[in-house]
Design an enzyme around this catalytic site. Sequence first.
Site, short mmCIF file in Angstrom:
data_model
loop_
_atom_site.label_atom_id
_atom_site.label_comp_id
_atom_site.label_asym_id
_atom_site.label_seq_id
_atom_site.Cartn_x
_atom_site.Cartn_y
_atom_site.Cartn_z
N ASP A 34 0.82 -1.22 0.00
CA ASP A 34 0.00 0.00 0.00
C ASP A 34 0.85 1.27 0.00
OD1 ASP A 34 -2.27 -1.65 0.23
OD2 ASP A 34 -2.22 -1.55 2.42
N GLU A 199 -11.80 -1.57 -3.79
CA GLU A 199 -11.24 -0.83 -2.65
C GLU A 199 -10.06 0.02 -3.11
OE1 GLU A 199 -9.99 -3.82 0.11
OE2 GLU A 199 -8.40 -4.58 -1.18
#
EC number: 3.2.1.99
Length: 320
Positions: A34, A199
């Site tokens: 991420d 997402e």
Amino acid sequence: MNLQYSFTLALLQAAAVYGYANPGACSGACNIHDPTLIQDADGTYYRFSTGGGISYASASSIEGPWTGRGSVLPSGSSIDNSGKNDPWAPDVQKVGDLYHVYYSVSTFETQISSIGLATSETMEEGTWTDRGSIGVDSKEGDQYNAIDANLLIDGNTNYMIFGSFWQNIFQVTLNGDATSSTSTPVNVAFEPAGTHPVEGAYLYKYGDYYYLFYSWGSCCKYDQGMPAAGEEYKIKVCRSSSPTEGFVDANGVACTEGGGTVVLESHGNVYGPGGQGVYTDPKLGPILYYHYVDTTIGYADSQKLFGWNVIDFSSGWPSV
């Protein structure tokens, strides 16, 4: 533009003609999950990522060598949540004179979640102030999950998108200094089929359009069980002339009705690219950055690597 960047850009553009370009070079601390990217006033790159209380690294080039700088929240978050000691999914932005790192506090596969904020004037280790929740929270039974935040500053308005699975991606506006929500969440993307695997969205303005990039599919724990072929992480996009509504894919399908055009997916030794963001590099232009698995190395989350590619918007739709 120096010779190194010119050569790198030429290689990436040439590769894109024949399919997905391989990730750009990375050296040093490249095992991350991420990522989010920014530069300081001196041009030093800072890259924040999940794990270690939001760990971060710096480099003189996007290629590295990346050197660890420490943690934004070494003692965890002040938010009252069972996941407070492991904040994740950061998003870094410059707001006025402060660097903002938005982060998620939650536990995997639950809706009891909050989006928090830490700020610093310099990004030096030990200078981060935890401001706690920005008022974007979720509980079991809500339409959304309050994780994976991203801030777009557009003129005098601060737009934040967030969400994961459930009814997918929502948007709120934040106050003037981008420290708290000022609106009710509105749905901007939804995959109605299956488990609603959308997402990690990122809203990016380029030219006349706002591009909503997002991750689709199964993100994690590939070493414990592989998803069906094609169900792994990939990066998709929709666009709109408005920052708040009307996002459609290249075929005109609404992003709230399952639309989404693939920007990057598994290819060659690259598997499950996602967790992406977009950064306007002063030398290379728009950059898509993300994490991915190199199938020649391993499938564990701890083995995921930092990837990046130059984005070509010449068709009106991003390609790498």
